[in-house]
Design a protein around this motif. Structure first.
Motif, short mmCIF file in Angstrom:
data_model
loop_
_atom_site.label_atom_id
_atom_site.label_comp_id
_atom_site.label_asym_id
_atom_site.label_seq_id
_atom_site.Cartn_x
_atom_site.Cartn_y
_atom_site.Cartn_z
N LYS A 2 -5.54 10.34 10.39
CA LYS A 2 -6.40 10.50 9.03
C LYS A 2 -7.60 9.98 10.29
N ASN A 3 -8.67 10.93 9.58
CA ASN A 3 -9.44 10.64 10.15
C ASN A 3 -10.09 9.28 8.83
N PHE A 4 -11.30 8.41 9.69
CA PHE A 4 -11.20 7.32 9.03
C PHE A 4 -12.29 7.64 8.23
N MET A 5 -12.43 6.83 6.73
CA MET A 5 -12.85 6.57 5.38
C MET A 5 -13.08 8.23 5.18
N ASP A 6 -12.30 9.09 4.59
CA ASP A 6 -12.68 10.02 4.67
C ASP A 6 -12.86 10.08 2.50
N GLU A 7 -12.46 11.22 2.46
CA GLU A 7 -12.12 11.62 0.65
C GLU A 7 -11.21 10.35 0.39
N ASN A 8 -10.31 10.83 1.66
CA ASN A 8 -8.75 10.04 0.94
C ASN A 8 -8.80 9.27 1.30
N PHE A 9 -9.49 8.70 2.10
CA PHE A 9 -9.06 7.16 2.14
C PHE A 9 -8.14 6.50 1.46
N LEU A 10 -7.84 5.63 1.82
CA LEU A 10 -6.06 4.82 1.06
C LEU A 10 -5.11 5.29 0.57
N GLN A 12 -2.61 7.79 0.20
CA GLN A 12 -1.70 8.72 1.17
C GLN A 12 -0.16 9.56 0.78
N THR A 13 -0.61 10.21 -0.78
CA THR A 13 -0.26 10.99 -1.02
C THR A 13 -1.24 12.09 -2.17
N GLU A 14 -0.39 12.83 -1.92
CA GLU A 14 -1.09 14.52 -3.40
C GLU A 14 -1.37 13.91 -4.27
N THR A 15 0.19 12.92 -4.84
CA THR A 15 -0.50 12.62 -6.38
C THR A 15 -1.64 11.36 -6.57
N ALA A 16 -0.80 10.15 -5.35
CA ALA A 16 -2.62 9.71 -4.97
C ALA A 16 -4.14 9.96 -5.10
N GLN A 17 -3.94 10.69 -4.66
CA GLN A 17 -5.20 11.31 -4.27
C GLN A 17 -5.48 12.55 -5.41
N LYS A 18 -4.57 12.80 -6.62
CA LYS A 18 -5.05 13.38 -7.55
C LYS A 18 -5.18 12.38 -8.97
N LEU A 19 -5.04 11.42 -8.78
CA LEU A 19 -5.05 10.51 -9.20
C LEU A 19 -5.95 9.87 -9.10
N TYR A 20 -6.77 9.82 -8.02
CA TYR A 20 -7.98 9.07 -7.99
C TYR A 20 -9.16 9.92 -7.60
N HIS A 21 -9.25 10.96 -7.67
CA HIS A 21 -10.20 11.77 -7.52
C HIS A 21 -10.41 12.83 -8.96
N GLU A 22 -8.84 13.47 -9.62
CA GLU A 22 -9.15 13.34 -11.12
C GLU A 22 -9.39 12.41 -11.73
#
Length: 468
Positions: A2-10, A12-22
């Motif tokens: 993974k790239n450092f400090m990208d939009e999905n920093f920390l 680790q899962t698709e569900t986590a990404q949706k929870l954070y961004h949405e």
């Protein structure tokens, strides 16, 4: 990789990404415990350099620099330039891998200044100059930083004798972000040095307009100041204590102890503990009367380095996690207030992670159904306000209490660049919960409830709990 400090920093899962961004990312910030200087908000302070806003007063960074072999003059000295100090910090950053400072540093550069470069000696001058150019712009002032991070309210930390003039000035200016005081009466129970205590009580008398000659007078003066704080929007108290105090005492004993210390005599250890015990109860009763929330930050051993304390004073990076056996005293203190029907909403913050489960089980002893999450396990603070510390705190709370009712994160900071700690916390929270969903430990059919929980912990719980 993974790239450092990208939009999905920390995340680790698709569900986590949706929870954070949405859900988490869109929520405003309620920073209900910080150490911002109110005058800087009132005056809409303009920062002179990146060093001033980033390194000034930041003992986290000073500790790392000292450990990396940097001379003290580049941390707290007066004979070095801002650039020289920043250069030494930039030299230290590559040595901070796996320390939260590495994450915070780059998250702050990214969110405050739009800089995605890695800070190191090669990029230092470029980053320093670019940040200084931006700090010269109006939107990078103290208030501008608060707007940038979508801050809705902050609660500063204030002594009972404070005039609160800058809170009043800020409110009357029409600034859209609420800045409310927090009652921090530690000095009113600091009887270890009689001369210092007497000097403080004399200031309290002057500010309150109450002539103080005995213990009852002092309490009357404190009540008057407590009322004044309430008039200025105060909703919380905060107590910085080594451990909880719950000695048995009589009113006559406390009055005699006051007379003794006010008269200049040294107290015995037993007398000191009794006086502190009485004061904590009185403060708790005051807060209950007004419906405030009382906070207890406990467990630090402060000013360990005598040589540097004499040279630099407190809060300069020489404190550490302490070992205290506090569970019985904590329970006795809370029970004393609860038995009298005067236990207000309470947040308990421990500094030693070995006490996480102790705190998490203590909460349930005094929940009474009157308020959801009435007794709170405070977020990881100071040495624990990083990924590992926050995860351990939330795991203990999840297992032994209700994470869903948690009032969430705060900065506990003097810096206007510390708001990304809320993002760091929210990403960590979403990663924890998202992993459980992906592992089948939380049903995917309950995502509407999960989404709501993330928004609640990020913002709604604090909003409803403190009634800002």
């Amino acid at each position: 990789m993974k790239n450092f400090m990208d939009e999905n920093f920390l995340l680790q899962t698709e569900t986590a990404q949706k929870l954070y961004h949405e859900h988490a990312a869109k929520m405003p910030i309620i920073d209900y415990h910080c150490h911002l200087i109110p005058q800087m908000v009132a005056d809409d302070y303009k920062f002179k350099s990146l060093t001033e806003i980033w390194l000034g007063g930041d003992h986290y960074k000073w500790r790392a620099m000292r450990t990396n072999g940097v001379d003290e003059r580049f941390c707290t000295g007066k004979d070095t330039t801002d650039w020289e100090k920043f250069e030494k910090w930039a030299e230290t950053v590559p040595y901070t891998f796996r320390n939260p400072l590495y994450h915070w540093t780059h998250l702050e550069l990214k969110t405050a200044f739009g800089i995605n470069k890695i800070l190191n000696p090669q990029t230092a001058r470029e980053i320093y100059d670019e940040c200084n150019e931006k700090l010269a712009q109006p939107e990078y002032s103290a208030r501008g930083m608060m707007r940038r991070y979508h801050v809705e309210a902050v609660c500063t930390t204030d002594d009972p004798i404070d005039s609160l003039e800058y809170h009043i000035k800020t409110r009357e200016s029409g600034f859209e972000v609420k800045m409310l005081p927090t009652w921090r009466p530690d000095k009113a129970m600091a009887v270890e040095v009689p001369a210092d205590f007497r000097a403080y009580v004399e200031k309290l008398a002057e500010v309150s307009g109450v002539t103080i000659s005995n213990f009852d007078d002092m309490i009357a003066a404190l009540r008057k100041r407590h009322d004044f704080f309430a008039e200025q929007g105060c909703r919380l108290s905060d107590h910085g204590i080594e451990e909880f105090y719950a000695e048995d005492y009589t009113d006559a004993e406390i009055k005699a102890i006051f007379n003794k210390v006010y008269g200049g005599a040294e107290l015995t250890k037993e007398e000191i503990l009794k006086f502190k015990s009485a004061m904590l109860v009185i403060f708790g009763e005051m807060d209950w009367e007004k419906g405030w929330t009382q906070q207890f930050h406990y467990g630090a051993i402060r000013n360990n380095n005598t040589k540097m304390f004499k040279l630099l004073g407190p809060d300069t990076g020489f404190d550490s996690i302490g070992e205290f056996t506090t569970a019985k005293a904590m329970a006795k203190f809370l029970d004393r207030l609860n038995t009298n029907g005067k236990l207000t909403k309470t947040i308990l913050y421990n500094l030693n992670p070995c006490a996480n489960e102790v705190i998490a089980t203590m909460l349930g002893n005094f929940q009474d159904g009157s308020v959801a999450g009435k007794i709170q396990f405070g977020s990881g603070w100071w040495f624990l306000d990083q990924k590992d510390g926050m995860e351990k705190q939330m795991n203990a709370l999840s297992v032994l209490g209700l994470l869903s009712r948690f009032v969430g994160m705060l900065t506990d900071s003097r810096s206007f660049l510390s708001y990304p700690r809320h993002e760091y916390f929210r990403r960590t929270l979403c990663n924890l919960v998202g992993r459980d969903v992906e592992n089948g430990e939380i049903p995917a059919s309950e995502m509407e409830r999960v989404n709501q929980m993330i928004e609640d912990i990020s913002y709604n719980n604090a909003k409803n709990f403190f009634k800002f």
